[in-house]
Design a protein around this motif. Structure first.
Motif, PDB file in Angstrom:
ATOM      1  N   ILE A  46       0.679  -0.823   0.040  1.00 42.91           N
ATOM      2  CA  ILE A  46      -0.227  -0.221   0.135  1.00 42.91           C
ATOM      3  C   ILE A  46       0.690   0.955  -0.132  1.00 42.91           C
ATOM      4  N   ASN A  47       1.773   1.417   1.278  1.00 41.96           N
ATOM      5  CA  ASN A  47       2.703   2.543   1.415  1.00 41.96           C
ATOM      6  C   ASN A  47       3.826   2.214   2.066  1.00 41.96           C
ATOM      7  N   MET A  98       1.864   1.170  -3.904  1.00 42.35           N
ATOM      8  CA  MET A  98       1.117   1.465  -4.418  1.00 42.35           C
ATOM      9  C   MET A  98       1.473   3.274  -4.468  1.00 42.35           C
ATOM     10  N   ALA A  99       1.766   3.661  -3.096  1.00 37.29           N
ATOM     11  CA  ALA A  99       2.082   5.455  -2.935  1.00 37.29           C
ATOM     12  C   ALA A  99       3.361   4.879  -2.521  1.00 37.29           C
ATOM     13  N   LEU A 109      -3.376   7.994   3.620  1.00 42.33           N
ATOM     14  CA  LEU A 109      -3.855   7.980   2.452  1.00 42.33           C
ATOM     15  C   LEU A 109      -5.256   8.635   2.437  1.00 42.33           C
ATOM     16  N   THR A 111      -7.607   9.596  -0.905  1.00 37.45           N
ATOM     17  CA  THR A 111      -7.817   8.756  -2.341  1.00 37.45           C
ATOM     18  C   THR A 111      -7.235   8.844  -3.110  1.00 37.45           C
ATOM     19  N   GLU A 113      -3.633  10.371  -3.370  1.00 35.70           N
ATOM     20  CA  GLU A 113      -2.443   9.106  -3.098  1.00 35.70           C
ATOM     21  C   GLU A 113      -2.840   7.894  -4.333  1.00 35.70           C
ATOM     22  N   LEU A 114      -4.393   7.141  -3.845  1.00 35.24           N
ATOM     23  CA  LEU A 114      -3.723   5.790  -4.273  1.00 35.24           C
ATOM     24  C   LEU A 114      -4.403   5.913  -5.671  1.00 35.24           C
ATOM     25  N   ALA A 140      -7.099  -1.265  -0.596  1.00 38.69           N
ATOM     26  CA  ALA A 140      -6.349  -0.144  -1.588  1.00 38.69           C
ATOM     27  C   ALA A 140      -6.495  -0.244  -3.156  1.00 38.69           C
ATOM     28  N   TYR A 141      -6.317  -1.438  -3.092  1.00 39.08           N
ATOM     29  CA  TYR A 141      -6.579  -1.399  -4.831  1.00 39.08           C
ATOM     30  C   TYR A 141      -8.191  -1.406  -5.343  1.00 39.08           C
ATOM     31  N   GLY A 144      -7.405   2.501  -5.400  1.00 38.61           N
ATOM     32  CA  GLY A 144      -6.723   3.042  -6.699  1.00 38.61           C
ATOM     33  C   GLY A 144      -6.689   2.637  -8.049  1.00 38.61           C
TER      34      GLY A 144
END
Length: 194
Positions: A46-47, A98-99, A109, A111, A113-114, A140-141, A144
């Motif tokens: 995710i980050n 992702m981020a 995070l 939205t 950013e994703l 996150a998937y 994003g």
């Protein structure tokens, strides 16, 4: 597959824990991807957490179960310490996020950013051409990639020519999955990817 019995001692002896000041200073940092052309699987966190940003190693926080799940799933011949992430490309594996910016928790995070991260990830995949992209974190998937109903496992769409798979988040905070069930989820991907 049994964990490397020397790992806890090695981690304690050779890899000191970041101090509270080092962790605080790590907020918003980025860390380099572990990438190479033509990987079998590119894992997408995710980050980075603060431990990862403080050490420069992906999934570095004690209690994160990524490295044990990778081993239990059959991707690595032994349990790797996060400091050994450089060994992954030789195994056909890589890591990105992702981020890019580090935070204490993934829910910090936005939205945006994703969404931006998904676009950047698409470009990375187009450049590096992994066969599979495995996002570790269904929420996150979903955000994003604007797939609100996505579930774990293979996805019907591809990403810049790569097949997509969604794995559970290996964070120790994700109590829905045990180390064993995480290993089984990773093993399902390994069965089709390698």
């Amino acid at each position: 597959m049994t964990p490397d019995p020397a790992l806890p001692a090695r981690a304690a002896a050779g890899y000191p824990r970041p101090t509270p000041a080092e962790l605080a200073a790590a907020a918003d940092r980025t860390i380099p991807d572990v990438l190479a052309p033509g990987l079998a699987v590119l894992f997408v966190g995710i980050n980075p957490g603060l431990w990862s940003a403080a050490t420069g190693w992906h999934f570095a926080r004690p209690g994160n179960r990524f490295w044990p799940a990778l081993h239990r799933g059959g991707f690595t011949p032994r349990l790797l310490h996060p400091s050994e992430q450089g060994e992954l490309p030789a195994l056909g594996l890589g890591i990105t996020n992702m981020a890019a910016r580090a935070s204490a928790r993934a829910d910090e995070l936005s939205t945006e950013e994703l969404l931006d991260g998904a676009a950047i990830l698409t470009d990375k995949v187009a450049r590096h051409r992994p066969r599979w992209v495995a996002v570790v974190g269904v929420t996150a998937y979903r955000i994003g990639f604007r797939r609100p109903k996505a579930t774990f496992g293979p996805q019907p769409e591809s990403l810049a020519g790569a097949r997509l798979w969604v794995l559970p988040n290996p964070s120790g905070l994700n109590a829905h999955f045990t180390p064993v069930t995480l290993g089984l989820a990773f093993a399902e991907l390994r069965a089709v990817a390698l």
